[in-house]
Design a protein around this motif. Structure first.
Motif, PDB file in Angstrom:
ATOM      1  N   GLY A   1       0.790  -1.222   0.000  1.00 31.13           N
ATOM      2  CA  GLY A   1       0.000   0.000   0.000  1.00 31.13           C
ATOM      3  C   GLY A   1       0.823   1.273   0.000  1.00 31.13           C
ATOM      4  O   GLY A   1       0.292   2.361  -0.205  1.00 31.13           O
ATOM      5  N   LYS A   2       2.120   1.164   0.211  1.00 31.25           N
ATOM      6  CA  LYS A   2       2.979   2.353   0.237  1.00 31.25           C
ATOM      7  C   LYS A   2       3.306   2.787  -1.188  1.00 31.25           C
ATOM      8  O   LYS A   2       3.224   2.015  -2.131  1.00 31.25           O
ATOM      9  N   GLY A   3       3.693   4.051  -1.319  1.00 36.91           N
ATOM     10  CA  GLY A   3       4.038   4.622  -2.616  1.00 36.91           C
ATOM     11  C   GLY A   3       5.500   5.008  -2.691  1.00 36.91           C
ATOM     12  O   GLY A   3       6.276   4.819  -1.747  1.00 36.91           O
ATOM     13  N   LEU A   4       5.881   5.601  -3.800  1.00 35.30           N
ATOM     14  CA  LEU A   4       7.241   6.053  -4.037  1.00 35.30           C
ATOM     15  C   LEU A   4       7.625   7.113  -3.006  1.00 35.30           C
ATOM     16  O   LEU A   4       6.811   7.977  -2.667  1.00 35.30           O
ATOM     17  N   ASP A   5       8.835   7.050  -2.493  1.00 32.88           N
ATOM     18  CA  ASP A   5       9.400   7.969  -1.491  1.00 32.88           C
ATOM     19  C   ASP A   5       8.756   7.840  -0.114  1.00 32.88           C
ATOM     20  O   ASP A   5       9.021   8.664   0.760  1.00 32.88           O
ATOM     21  N   ASP A   6       7.936   6.815   0.101  1.00 28.86           N
ATOM     22  CA  ASP A   6       7.402   6.545   1.440  1.00 28.86           C
ATOM     23  C   ASP A   6       8.450   5.763   2.228  1.00 28.86           C
ATOM     24  O   ASP A   6       9.335   5.128   1.651  1.00 28.86           O
ATOM     25  N   GLU A   7       8.331   5.806   3.545  1.00 28.56           N
ATOM     26  CA  GLU A   7       9.210   5.032   4.404  1.00 28.56           C
ATOM     27  C   GLU A   7       8.442   3.871   5.011  1.00 28.56           C
ATOM     28  O   GLU A   7       7.262   4.001   5.325  1.00 28.56           O
ATOM     29  N   ALA A   8       9.136   2.748   5.159  1.00 30.93           N
ATOM     30  CA  ALA A   8       8.548   1.563   5.792  1.00 30.93           C
ATOM     31  C   ALA A   8       9.482   1.107   6.899  1.00 30.93           C
ATOM     32  O   ALA A   8      10.678   0.962   6.679  1.00 30.93           O
ATOM     33  N   THR A   9       8.945   0.901   8.083  1.00 34.46           N
ATOM     34  CA  THR A   9       9.729   0.450   9.230  1.00 34.46           C
ATOM     35  C   THR A   9       9.368  -1.000   9.533  1.00 34.46           C
ATOM     36  O   THR A   9       8.199  -1.353   9.620  1.00 34.46           O
ATOM     37  N   VAL A  10      10.417  -1.805   9.680  1.00 32.25           N
ATOM     38  CA  VAL A  10      10.235  -3.236   9.917  1.00 32.25           C
ATOM     39  C   VAL A  10      10.993  -3.633  11.173  1.00 32.25           C
ATOM     40  O   VAL A  10      12.151  -3.250  11.350  1.00 32.25           O
ATOM     41  N   ALA A  11      10.337  -4.394  12.025  1.00 37.03           N
ATOM     42  CA  ALA A  11      11.006  -4.928  13.210  1.00 37.03           C
ATOM     43  C   ALA A  11      11.875  -6.100  12.790  1.00 37.03           C
ATOM     44  O   ALA A  11      11.402  -7.046  12.156  1.00 37.03           O
ATOM     45  N   ALA A  12      13.164  -6.015  13.116  1.00 39.17           N
ATOM     46  CA  ALA A  12      14.121  -7.066  12.778  1.00 39.17           C
ATOM     47  C   ALA A  12      14.784  -7.549  14.057  1.00 39.17           C
ATOM     48  O   ALA A  12      14.691  -6.888  15.093  1.00 39.17           O
ATOM     49  N   PRO A  13      15.458  -8.694  14.024  1.00 39.15           N
ATOM     50  CA  PRO A  13      16.113  -9.196  15.235  1.00 39.15           C
ATOM     51  C   PRO A  13      17.108  -8.203  15.837  1.00 39.15           C
ATOM     52  O   PRO A  13      17.278  -8.138  17.032  1.00 39.15           O
TER      53      PRO A  13
ATOM     54  N   GLY B   1      16.806  -4.980  15.781  1.00 36.36           N
ATOM     55  CA  GLY B   1      16.111  -3.719  16.039  1.00 36.36           C
ATOM     56  C   GLY B   1      15.312  -3.299  14.813  1.00 36.36           C
ATOM     57  O   GLY B   1      15.310  -3.972  13.790  1.00 36.36           O
ATOM     58  N   GLU B   2      14.659  -2.177  14.917  1.00 28.60           N
ATOM     59  CA  GLU B   2      13.846  -1.707  13.796  1.00 28.60           C
ATOM     60  C   GLU B   2      14.730  -1.154  12.680  1.00 28.60           C
ATOM     61  O   GLU B   2      15.734  -0.501  12.942  1.00 28.60           O
ATOM     62  N   THR B   3      14.329  -1.427  11.450  1.00 30.90           N
ATOM     63  CA  THR B   3      15.024  -0.922  10.277  1.00 30.90           C
ATOM     64  C   THR B   3      14.022  -0.134   9.440  1.00 30.90           C
ATOM     65  O   THR B   3      12.901  -0.586   9.236  1.00 30.90           O
ATOM     66  N   THR B   4      14.451   1.024   8.969  1.00 25.59           N
ATOM     67  CA  THR B   4      13.590   1.857   8.139  1.00 25.59           C
ATOM     68  C   THR B   4      14.128   1.853   6.718  1.00 25.59           C
ATOM     69  O   THR B   4      15.331   2.026   6.490  1.00 25.59           O
ATOM     70  N   TYR B   5      13.234   1.651   5.768  1.00 27.89           N
ATOM     71  CA  TYR B   5      13.598   1.637   4.354  1.00 27.89           C
ATOM     72  C   TYR B   5      12.861   2.760   3.636  1.00 27.89           C
ATOM     73  O   TYR B   5      11.707   3.055   3.940  1.00 27.89           O
ATOM     74  N   LEU B   6      13.525   3.359   2.651  1.00 31.19           N
ATOM     75  CA  LEU B   6      12.917   4.345   1.777  1.00 31.19           C
ATOM     76  C   LEU B   6      12.624   3.667   0.450  1.00 31.19           C
ATOM     77  O   LEU B   6      13.498   2.990  -0.120  1.00 31.19           O
ATOM     78  N   ILE B   7      11.419   3.816  -0.045  1.00 34.13           N
ATOM     79  CA  ILE B   7      11.026   3.181  -1.304  1.00 34.13           C
ATOM     80  C   ILE B   7      11.480   4.091  -2.445  1.00 34.13           C
ATOM     81  O   ILE B   7      11.017   5.225  -2.571  1.00 34.13           O
ATOM     82  N   THR B   8      12.412   3.599  -3.270  1.00 32.72           N
ATOM     83  CA  THR B   8      12.978   4.424  -4.338  1.00 32.72           C
ATOM     84  C   THR B   8      12.450   4.061  -5.725  1.00 32.72           C
ATOM     85  O   THR B   8      12.595   4.863  -6.653  1.00 32.72           O
ATOM     86  N   ALA B   9      11.864   2.885  -5.883  1.00 34.30           N
ATOM     87  CA  ALA B   9      11.309   2.499  -7.186  1.00 34.30           C
ATOM     88  C   ALA B   9      10.258   1.423  -7.005  1.00 34.30           C
ATOM     89  O   ALA B   9      10.402   0.541  -6.159  1.00 34.30           O
ATOM     90  N   ILE B  10       9.212   1.514  -7.819  1.00 41.73           N
ATOM     91  CA  ILE B  10       8.156   0.501  -7.862  1.00 41.73           C
ATOM     92  C   ILE B  10       7.929   0.175  -9.330  1.00 41.73           C
ATOM     93  O   ILE B  10       7.728   1.076 -10.145  1.00 41.73           O
ATOM     94  N   GLU B  11       7.959  -1.115  -9.650  1.00 38.95           N
ATOM     95  CA  GLU B  11       7.783  -1.521 -11.045  1.00 38.95           C
ATOM     96  C   GLU B  11       6.900  -2.768 -11.101  1.00 38.95           C
ATOM     97  O   GLU B  11       6.954  -3.620 -10.213  1.00 38.95           O
ATOM     98  N   TYR B  12       6.099  -2.835 -12.130  1.00 33.74           N
ATOM     99  CA  TYR B  12       5.289  -4.029 -12.394  1.00 33.74           C
ATOM    100  C   TYR B  12       5.593  -4.494 -13.805  1.00 33.74           C
ATOM    101  O   TYR B  12       5.863  -3.689 -14.693  1.00 33.74           O
ATOM    102  N   ARG B  13       5.533  -5.795 -13.998  1.00 39.95           N
ATOM    103  CA  ARG B  13       5.676  -6.362 -15.342  1.00 39.95           C
ATOM    104  C   ARG B  13       4.342  -6.968 -15.715  1.00 39.95           C
ATOM    105  O   ARG B  13       3.754  -7.690 -14.920  1.00 39.95           O
ATOM    106  N   ASP B  14       3.894  -6.668 -16.906  1.00 39.98           N
ATOM    107  CA  ASP B  14       2.571  -7.140 -17.355  1.00 39.98           C
ATOM    108  C   ASP B  14       2.582  -8.663 -17.486  1.00 39.98           C
ATOM    109  O   ASP B  14       3.337  -9.221 -18.285  1.00 39.98           O
ATOM    110  N   PRO B  15       1.749  -9.354 -16.696  1.00 42.58           N
ATOM    111  CA  PRO B  15       1.731 -10.819 -16.756  1.00 42.58           C
ATOM    112  C   PRO B  15       1.235 -11.336 -18.101  1.00 42.58           C
ATOM    113  O   PRO B  15       1.551 -12.451 -18.495  1.00 42.58           O
ATOM    114  N   GLN B  16       0.457 -10.547 -18.821  1.00 47.72           N
ATOM    115  CA  GLN B  16      -0.062 -10.974 -20.127  1.00 47.72           C
ATOM    116  C   GLN B  16       1.052 -10.971 -21.180  1.00 47.72           C
ATOM    117  O   GLN B  16       0.995 -11.723 -22.130  1.00 47.72           O
TER     118      GLN B  16
END
Length: 181
Positions: A149-161, A163-178
């Motif tokens: 549900g996040k978009g480009l340039d959004d941040e996502a925080t994930v709990a890891a062993p 500690g928490e890690t924050t990622y910046l979304i720099t690219a989103i791509e889809y490939r047409d399955p057809q």
């Protein structure tokens, strides 16, 4: 009582293996599973049945290693065929792009940048398609859940062993399955 089949007791409410898995799969993943099922059913199982028959014809089965090995292998193949047949019936194939390709959904190729500036590329796929070499992660994984549900340039925080890690979304791509991969 100790034995090789004894395992450590786990609370079913907290056991991550008991969490329900999503039944989503990409079109390529479904095609690959069907190919595996077809190979096992048409090639591997008949060949092993023939080997078991030939080994059984040699006489005493109790000391016949060829018979024992091939019989166990045949049983593994039959169990895998049964599992794949059942699993393919349960799966829901996602064979179209999402309405909003600017957000992260199932099947997305995502490029992330962590706090140290290192980039990571991954794809969100179904539970049956995960592949660490390709960086394909399950839609049920904690990182996927944080990204959905996040978009480009959004941040996502994930709990890891560690500690928490924050990622910046720099690219989103889809490939047409057809169009095919």
């Amino acid at each position: 009582m100790k034995g090789r089949n004894m395992t450590r007791w786990r609370d079913p409410a907290k056991d991550p293996r008991q969490e329900p898995k999503s039944n989503l799969i990409t079109a390529e993943g479904a095609q690959r599973l069907r190919g595996i099922l077809d190979h096992l059913s048409r090639v591997k199982r008949p060949a092993l049945s023939t080997k078991v028959g030939e080994a059984a014809a040699l006489g005493d089965r109790s000391e016949n290693a060829d018979y024992t090995y091939n019989k166990k292998e045949l049983n593994r193949v039959i169990a895998r065929i049964r599992y794949l047949t059942k699993r393919l019936d349960e799966l829901q194939v996602v064979d179209r792009l999402p309405a909003d390709t600017r957000r992260i959904f199932f099947g997305a190729f995502v490029t992330l940048e962590d706090e140290e500036g290192e980039t990571m590329q991954l794809r969100i796929v179904g539970h049956d398609e995960t592949d660490t070499d390709k960086h394909w992660i399950s839609v049920d994984a904690p990182l996927s859940r944080a990204l959905l549900g996040k978009g480009l340039d959004d941040e996502a925080t994930v709990a890891a062993p560690g500690g928490e890690t924050t990622y910046l979304i720099t690219a989103i791509e889809y490939r047409d399955p057809q169009a095919g991969s």
